[in-house]
Design an enzyme around this catalytic site. Structure first.
Site: not given
Length: 544
Positions: A21-23, A159, A391, A393, A395, A472, A517, A519
């Site tokens: 994974s992460g390929l 899976e 976010c 940060g 608060q 939230r 956000h 970004e």
């Protein structure tokens, strides 16, 4: 373009991964899309994730990396952000298909009685639901030339089997030239042997063939370019022609990946196999972006107070937004993850922050490291070090100001201390009766009104903006007057004026924070305004 079963259907490209994974399947998927886009084709993308979660919203970032938020308010796999950034698309929630969604839908239908008299099975009921979801997106845009479907996980994962079977059926239902299977593999290169090994890839292809699928194209990932010898072995033992085996080593920027592949004939091979007209590619815009992201000489050092720093993918959108901003400020960027818990144990070490050109406090949850983050923000505010809060940060910057400027020593968030006497950050009113955690935050793109003449208005060059949210908690309206009187400017507010969206200190070189956000909407060609302003301030500090 063609009609199939009396409905318009685009050509399908399925992207699968082998061995690990992460390929970089997301980058390869985006590279396929970009190679088609620069040749005038209209494309869209689906990401399949075989996990049982409905979405990525409740996952720990260590489990699956960042949770990406779409404009329509869904919490999805981080690859969706890669697609948006490289392909300049706006993804929708239904373009991330999970096992959880598929089974949930089929079981709900079974309970309603839709299958009365039938034994509900993986084949055909689960596979039919997978195909239905793919076709629904394919049929949504009548001008779509190609739909690219990335399958998460790796070949051989238990899976993934229902999805591979659904893909086999889809390919069988359409003419051969209307579907394409791309296998992204990892070429191992043991340091002691200094030789590329293809045997694992050969076994992965055999495993894939046992599912009734064979790759039409193989993209070989690794630290170095694929050698001629390794390529010939893949051609011989994986039954793929030489003009369909491509090398994609590690590059300085993912923006270079589509061009790197096309220099090997990637785009022409796609067109040949899909029977598209092979028109000339226009890479001029992409080459300019790669140059912008590669030519800077000076470097700024940005500290990121990451709670999940051990896995870089936890903050991939933040990292990319910083890279976009750096490129357009003509600087390189060095991102250093710091643990704020160190400052809780050793408060005197806080002065180490002076060596950075800027510090970013990103989104997060929970109480771990919060005391240290608040100490960091206090130091940045008092010592004129550029600060960007996102976010959580945002608060925490509000809490820090309430404690140390407004003298509300017990100021806190009810997320951290439900019994605080000064809950300057409190849960959103509509969240108080919610018990389920999945998909229930304030999510997606919302309208924000910016105060004219404020730093944020100057950044965005507009008084009305739209940004994506995931939270939230909010600034408690009961404390806004106290905070404002003491000099904290809430320059951005929700359309109804109730929710605080941005804050800034006018006398500080760069003390800015946002509840949203930014970004998630940053692009290589158009960096996020708050990130651009933050990196610009960091560059100015570095040049002093």
């Amino acid at each position: 373009m063609r009609y199939f079963d009396m409905l318009y259907v685009p050509k399908y490209i399925f992207v699968c991964g082998a061995l690990i994974s992460g390929l970089g399947k997301g980058v390869v998927t985006s590279s396929i899309g970009r190679n088609l886009q620069v040749r005038g084709k209209t494309i869209n993308v689906i990401k399949i994730d075989p996990y049982l979660n409905i979405d990525a919203g409740t996952m720990n970032p260590y489990e699956h990396g960042e949770t990406f938020v779409t404009a329509d308010g869904y919490e999805l796999d981080l690859d969706m952000g890669t697609y948006e950034r490289i392909l300049n698309l706006e993804m929708k929630g239904d373009q991330n298909i999970t096992t959880g969604q598929v089974y949930h839908s089929v079981i709900e239908r079974e309970r309603r009685g839709d299958f009365l008299g039938k034994t509900v099975q993986v084949i055909p009921h689960i596979t039919d639901e997978i195909k239905r979801r793919i076709k629904a997106i394919a049929e949504r845009d009548p001008d779509l030339d190609s739909l690219i479907i990335e399958v998460g996980g790796t070949i051989g994962d238990i899976e993934s089997q229902p999805f591979l079977e659904a893909i086999r059926q889809l390919c069988r239902e359409m003419p051969r030239e209307d579907s394409l299977i791309v296998l992204v593999t990892y070429i191992m290169e043991p340091p002691n042997l200094k030789e590329q090994k293809t045997k694992p890839t050969q076994h992965a292809v055999r495993e894939m063939q046992s599912s009734g699928l064979s790759p039409d194209i193989i993209v070989a990932r690794g630290s170095h370019d694929l050698t001629d010898g390794a390529k010939q072995k893949i051609v011989m033992f994986c039954d793929v022609p030489a003009n369909a085996v491509f090398s994609l080593p590690d590059l300085d920027t993912v923006l270079a990946a589509p061009i790197y592949l096309d220099k090997q004939g990637f785009g022409s091979t796609l067109n040949l196999k899909l029977r598209f007209e092979d028109v000339a590619a226009d890479w001029s815009e992409d080459e300019k972006l790669v140059e912008i992201h590669s030519t800077a000489e000076k470097e700024v050092k940005i500290a990121l107070t990451g709670k999940y720093a051990e896995l870089v993918d936890s903050y991939i959108s933040v990292k990319e937004a910083l890279n976009h901003a750096a490129a357009h400020n003509n600087v390189k960027i060095s991102i250093i993850f710091i643990s704020t818990e160190e400052y809780e144990k050793n408060p005197d070490r806080i002065t180490e922050l002076s060596k950075y050109d800027g510090v970013l406090v990103p989104g997060g949850f929970g109480s771990r490291g919060v005391k240290g983050k608040i100490a960091v923000i206090k130091y940045l505010r008092e010592n004129n070090v550029p600060f960007l809060g996102i976010c959580y940060g945002f608060q925490l910057a509000t809490i820090e100001f309430a404690r140390n400027v407004c003298n509300l020593s017990d100021a806190n968030s009810t997320e951290i201390d439900s019994a605080t006497s000064h809950p300057v950050i409190d849960i959103l009113p509509e969240q108080k009766q919610i018990t389920d955690l999945g998909g229930t935050m304030r999510l997606g793109k919302h309208k924000i009104l910016l105060e004219k003449g404020s730093k944020f208005e100057k950044m965005y060059e507009n008084t009305i903006i739209y940004e994506r949210h995931r939270h939230r908690y909010e600034v408690n309206p009961e404390y806004i007057e106290t905070l404002s009187k003491n000099g904290l400017i809430f320059s951005g507010k929700s359309e109804d004026g109730i929710r605080m969206e941005t804050l800034e200190l006018p006398t500080h070189p760069c003390f800015i924070a946002a509840q949203f956000h930014p970004e998630f909407q940053s692009r290589p060609i158009k960096p996020s305004p708050p990130y651009f302003e933050f990196v610009k301030a960091a560059r100015d500090r570095m040049l002093k």
